[in-house]
Scaffold this active site. Sequence first.
Site, mmCIF file in Angstrom:
data_model
loop_
_atom_site.group_PDB
_atom_site.id
_atom_site.type_symbol
_atom_site.label_atom_id
_atom_site.label_comp_id
_atom_site.label_asym_id
_atom_site.label_seq_id
_atom_site.Cartn_x
_atom_site.Cartn_y
_atom_site.Cartn_z
ATOM 1 N N ASP A 177 -9.022 4.821 -2.315
ATOM 2 C CA ASP A 177 -8.068 3.769 -1.974
ATOM 3 C C ASP A 177 -7.543 3.150 -3.263
ATOM 4 O O ASP A 177 -8.228 2.348 -3.901
ATOM 5 C CB ASP A 177 -8.696 2.704 -1.067
ATOM 6 N N HIS A 224 -1.730 1.109 7.400
ATOM 7 C CA HIS A 224 -2.318 1.264 6.066
ATOM 8 C C HIS A 224 -2.259 2.746 5.697
ATOM 9 O O HIS A 224 -2.205 3.603 6.575
ATOM 10 C CB HIS A 224 -3.762 0.748 6.019
ATOM 11 N N CYS A 242 0.812 -1.224 0.000
ATOM 12 C CA CYS A 242 0.000 0.000 0.000
ATOM 13 C C CYS A 242 0.846 1.275 0.000
ATOM 14 O O CYS A 242 0.470 2.262 -0.633
ATOM 15 C CB CYS A 242 -1.017 0.000 1.126
#
Length: 355
Positions: free
Chosen positions: A225, A208, A178
């Site tokens: 996202d 995250h 990520c």
Amino acid sequence: MDHLQDLKKALTDAYAQSSLQKALKTSQSKSLEILIRNHQQDQRLISTILHMADVTDNYNDPNDIDLALDTINLAKIYEGVDAREKEGTKLAYQDLLVTELLHYFKHDFFTWVTKPKCPQCHNDGDNIEPKGSSTPPTPNPDEISVVENYRCVECGVNVDFPRINKPAKLLVTRSGRCGEWVNCFMLLLRALLGAEGHIRYVWNNEDHVWCEFYSDSQQRWIHLDPCEDVFDDPNLYCQNWGKKMSYCIGFGDSYVVDLSEKYITNKDKQIDKKSVVSDLQLVPQLIKQINARKLLKTYESFRYESTALQRIYDILVMFNNEQMKISTPVASKTEAVGRQSGTAEWTSSRGEGGS
Ligand SMILES: [Zn+2]
């Protein structure tokens, strides 16, 4: 009419000026040093937040932006926008552009890496065993934070996975987890939205990151996202993945904002903040200090322009509006299916396999 316009400008300028004065006073005080000194046990959190305060500066290099625009398939993105416009949509052009960029980024551009592939047998399954990590090289032009070491037990070959932070380098490697995804996506987002677009990096204390952009038509910050190709679903983490979180903080060009309430939408998923910080006032105080400095820095970047105070005023209005709206709940759009990026084993080990 002119008189009213003059009055409006005078009030706007006065508000901007008094806010700049306050920011100057805050930044000149010793408050930040005192704050750091009084919270020795929170050093990790403090340094993480301070380190990220100006993260969006990483996406401003004109050469990187040119490279980004040359690297991605712009025609494909614009075709996607055209197709959606023909289908009929409520979304404005800018929102459609971001939606298409997200889709393109996940499906055509970037790849997820749980473990690196063996260069010999090209497998990245159980054959790849972790062997710890090593420090980044010097010099370190790709801004590698750590090098993860693995070994293919089938071939007896060592495999390294350097965790690259330099956005332009990620246009070349086009892979990672990520951190890499968001870093590279932010550069593309900046490139597509242009210098006037507002983007920000969202960091979560439970490993995250994601991002947001300010939608001019909707007049609000929109959750993105890139790893999941998800547009505007702040419930994704707590309600869909079932992820427990303590803090979520947004780092923009002009200000930093605590977004925990926006993203921790399910009280059961709130990790007690007192378990990660010794003093609940620390984060708000730290953000206040950072924001004073950022407001002055933003003003410096255009202070000789005739609209400088108006622009400061607009930033303050954006910030204040957001403070008022941040806790407004939004209905969840996605089914609770859990995280899509990464293997099932990896996501469940992180408590992200669905509520
Ligand atoms: Zn192998």
